[in-house]
Design a protein around this motif. Structure first.
Motif, PDB file in Angstrom:
ATOM      1  N   GLY A   1       0.821  -1.200   0.000  1.00  0.00           N
ATOM      2  CA  GLY A   1       0.000   0.000   0.000  1.00  0.00           C
ATOM      3  C   GLY A   1       0.858   1.253   0.000  1.00  0.00           C
ATOM      4  N   GLY A   2       0.202   2.392  -0.147  1.00  0.00           N
ATOM      5  CA  GLY A   2       0.926   3.647  -0.144  1.00  0.00           C
ATOM      6  C   GLY A   2       0.080   4.760  -0.715  1.00  0.00           C
ATOM      7  N   SER A   3       0.755   5.853  -1.053  1.00  0.00           N
ATOM      8  CA  SER A   3       0.091   7.020  -1.617  1.00  0.00           C
ATOM      9  C   SER A   3       0.512   7.202  -3.061  1.00  0.00           C
ATOM     10  CB  SER A   3       0.445   8.265  -0.808  1.00  0.00           C
ATOM     11  OG  SER A   3      -0.022   8.160   0.522  1.00  0.00           O
ATOM     12  N   VAL A   4      -0.447   7.537  -3.896  1.00  0.00           N
ATOM     13  CA  VAL A   4      -0.167   7.711  -5.310  1.00  0.00           C
ATOM     14  C   VAL A   4      -1.130   8.750  -5.868  1.00  0.00           C
ATOM     15  CG1 VAL A   4      -1.760   5.869  -6.005  1.00  0.00           C
ATOM     16  CG2 VAL A   4       0.196   6.426  -7.465  1.00  0.00           C
ATOM     17  N   GLN A   5      -0.731   9.378  -6.940  1.00  0.00           N
ATOM     18  CA  GLN A   5      -1.624  10.340  -7.598  1.00  0.00           C
ATOM     19  C   GLN A   5      -2.605   9.609  -8.502  1.00  0.00           C
ATOM     20  OE1 GLN A   5       0.968  13.293  -9.456  1.00  0.00           O
ATOM     21  NE2 GLN A   5       0.554  14.667  -7.742  1.00  0.00           N
ATOM     22  N   ALA A   6      -3.708  10.263  -8.764  1.00  0.00           N
ATOM     23  CA  ALA A   6      -4.711   9.692  -9.658  1.00  0.00           C
ATOM     24  C   ALA A   6      -4.070   9.335 -10.996  1.00  0.00           C
ATOM     25  CB  ALA A   6      -5.861  10.667  -9.861  1.00  0.00           C
ATOM     26  N   GLY A   7      -4.446   8.181 -11.499  1.00  0.00           N
ATOM     27  CA  GLY A   7      -3.865   7.689 -12.738  1.00  0.00           C
ATOM     28  C   GLY A   7      -2.674   6.775 -12.536  1.00  0.00           C
ATOM     29  N   GLY A   8      -2.164   6.740 -11.318  1.00  0.00           N
ATOM     30  CA  GLY A   8      -1.001   5.918 -11.020  1.00  0.00           C
ATOM     31  C   GLY A   8      -1.361   4.472 -10.750  1.00  0.00           C
ATOM     32  N   SER A   9      -0.349   3.709 -10.356  1.00  0.00           N
ATOM     33  CA  SER A   9      -0.515   2.274 -10.124  1.00  0.00           C
ATOM     34  C   SER A   9       0.120   1.867  -8.805  1.00  0.00           C
ATOM     35  CB  SER A   9       0.154   1.477 -11.251  1.00  0.00           C
ATOM     36  OG  SER A   9      -0.435   1.742 -12.498  1.00  0.00           O
ATOM     37  N   LEU A  10      -0.437   0.827  -8.229  1.00  0.00           N
ATOM     38  CA  LEU A  10       0.133   0.168  -7.053  1.00  0.00           C
ATOM     39  C   LEU A  10      -0.092  -1.327  -7.208  1.00  0.00           C
ATOM     40  CD1 LEU A  10      -1.042   2.377  -4.041  1.00  0.00           C
ATOM     41  CD2 LEU A  10       1.311   2.072  -4.804  1.00  0.00           C
ATOM     42  N   ARG A  11       0.771  -2.100  -6.584  1.00  0.00           N
ATOM     43  CA  ARG A  11       0.569  -3.547  -6.546  1.00  0.00           C
ATOM     44  C   ARG A  11       0.569  -3.997  -5.098  1.00  0.00           C
ATOM     45  NH1 ARG A  11       4.349  -8.305  -9.071  1.00  0.00           N
ATOM     46  NH2 ARG A  11       5.620  -7.754  -7.255  1.00  0.00           N
ATOM     47  N   LEU A  12      -0.529  -4.581  -4.689  1.00  0.00           N
ATOM     48  CA  LEU A  12      -0.654  -5.123  -3.343  1.00  0.00           C
ATOM     49  C   LEU A  12      -0.286  -6.599  -3.358  1.00  0.00           C
ATOM     50  CD1 LEU A  12      -4.028  -3.531  -2.176  1.00  0.00           C
ATOM     51  CD2 LEU A  12      -1.713  -2.571  -2.096  1.00  0.00           C
ATOM     52  N   SER A  13       0.361  -7.008  -2.283  1.00  0.00           N
ATOM     53  CA  SER A  13       0.751  -8.407  -2.143  1.00  0.00           C
ATOM     54  C   SER A  13       0.183  -8.959  -0.846  1.00  0.00           C
ATOM     55  CB  SER A  13       2.274  -8.529  -2.142  1.00  0.00           C
ATOM     56  OG  SER A  13       2.669  -9.872  -1.983  1.00  0.00           O
ATOM     57  N   CYS A  14      -0.268 -10.177  -0.883  1.00  0.00           N
ATOM     58  CA  CYS A  14      -0.779 -10.862   0.297  1.00  0.00           C
ATOM     59  C   CYS A  14       0.022 -12.151   0.457  1.00  0.00           C
ATOM     60  CB  CYS A  14      -2.256 -11.170   0.146  1.00  0.00           C
ATOM     61  SG  CYS A  14      -2.980 -12.098   1.514  1.00  0.00           S
ATOM     62  N   GLY A  15       0.858 -12.185   1.463  1.00  0.00           N
ATOM     63  CA  GLY A  15       1.662 -13.364   1.728  1.00  0.00           C
ATOM     64  C   GLY A  15       0.989 -14.244   2.756  1.00  0.00           C
ATOM     65  N   ALA A  16       1.020 -15.540   2.504  1.00  0.00           N
ATOM     66  CA  ALA A  16       0.355 -16.483   3.395  1.00  0.00           C
ATOM     67  C   ALA A  16       1.354 -17.455   3.990  1.00  0.00           C
ATOM     68  CB  ALA A  16      -0.715 -17.252   2.629  1.00  0.00           C
ATOM     69  N   SER A  17       1.185 -17.719   5.255  1.00  0.00           N
ATOM     70  CA  SER A  17       1.994 -18.746   5.904  1.00  0.00           C
ATOM     71  C   SER A  17       1.255 -20.073   5.830  1.00  0.00           C
ATOM     72  CB  SER A  17       2.228 -18.385   7.371  1.00  0.00           C
ATOM     73  OG  SER A  17       0.991 -18.338   8.059  1.00  0.00           O
ATOM     74  N   GLY A  18       1.961 -21.149   6.009  1.00  0.00           N
ATOM     75  CA  GLY A  18       1.314 -22.455   6.004  1.00  0.00           C
ATOM     76  C   GLY A  18       1.390 -23.118   4.647  1.00  0.00           C
ATOM     77  N   ARG A  19       1.244 -24.427   4.650  1.00  0.00           N
ATOM     78  CA  ARG A  19       1.405 -25.199   3.420  1.00  0.00           C
ATOM     79  C   ARG A  19       0.095 -25.482   2.705  1.00  0.00           C
ATOM     80  NH1 ARG A  19       4.987 -30.010   5.816  1.00  0.00           N
ATOM     81  NH2 ARG A  19       3.640 -29.564   7.614  1.00  0.00           N
ATOM     82  N   THR A  20      -1.021 -24.910   3.218  1.00  0.00           N
ATOM     83  CA  THR A  20      -2.317 -25.208   2.616  1.00  0.00           C
ATOM     84  C   THR A  20      -2.874 -24.042   1.825  1.00  0.00           C
ATOM     85  OG1 THR A  20      -3.449 -24.540   4.648  1.00  0.00           O
ATOM     86  CG2 THR A  20      -2.884 -26.883   4.397  1.00  0.00           C
ATOM     87  N   PHE A  21      -2.046 -23.058   1.484  1.00  0.00           N
ATOM     88  CA  PHE A  21      -2.508 -21.870   0.773  1.00  0.00           C
ATOM     89  C   PHE A  21      -3.269 -22.241  -0.486  1.00  0.00           C
ATOM     90  CE2 PHE A  21      -2.580 -17.590  -0.652  1.00  0.00           C
ATOM     91  CZ  PHE A  21      -2.256 -17.593  -2.002  1.00  0.00           C
TER      92      PHE A  21
END
Length: 127
Positions: A9-29
């Protein structure tokens, strides 16, 4: 059960891009359908996008169709949300969530159908 941690997450101006990541623990993802929700101040938490455990199906809420892309890498235990052409109305705390079992599209937008939640990451889009 997996544990989820969002980042990107973060701050960006309109028209910009961000990439969110969700990391999971455990072997059953790989058995979990994954989803991204968001909650703006004073608003209900709403579904943004979801992806089936296998990656074979996806769902997008109308406001983000054509701008956001959800994906996953089961070898890396990661779910991603690529957000392009961001708008001020995309400003919210974004949460990743996981659920197992059941049909993918059934209650897909229902918060109570998800078993595991991350802590959230703030996205702020300025005009």
């Amino acid at each position: 059960q997996v544990q989820l941690v969002e980042s990107g997450g973060g701050s960006v101006q309109a028209g910009g891009s961000l990439r969110l990541s969700c990391g999971a623990s455990g072997r059953t993802f790989s058995i979990y359908d994954m989803a991204w929700f968001r909650q703006a101040p004073g608003s209900e938490r709403e579904l943004v996008a979801a992806i089936r455990w296998s990656g074979s199906s996806t769902y997008y809420a109308d406001p983000v169709k054509g701008r956001f892309t959800i994906s996953r890498d089961n070898t890396e235990n990661t779910a991603l949300l690529q957000m392009n052409s961001l708008k001020p109305e995309d400003t919210a705390v974004y949460y990743c969530a996981a659920r197992s079992g059941g049909r993918f599209y059934f209650s897909i937008g229902s918060r109570s159908s998800y078993d595991v939640w991350g802590q959230g990451t703030q996205v702020t889009v300025s005009s």
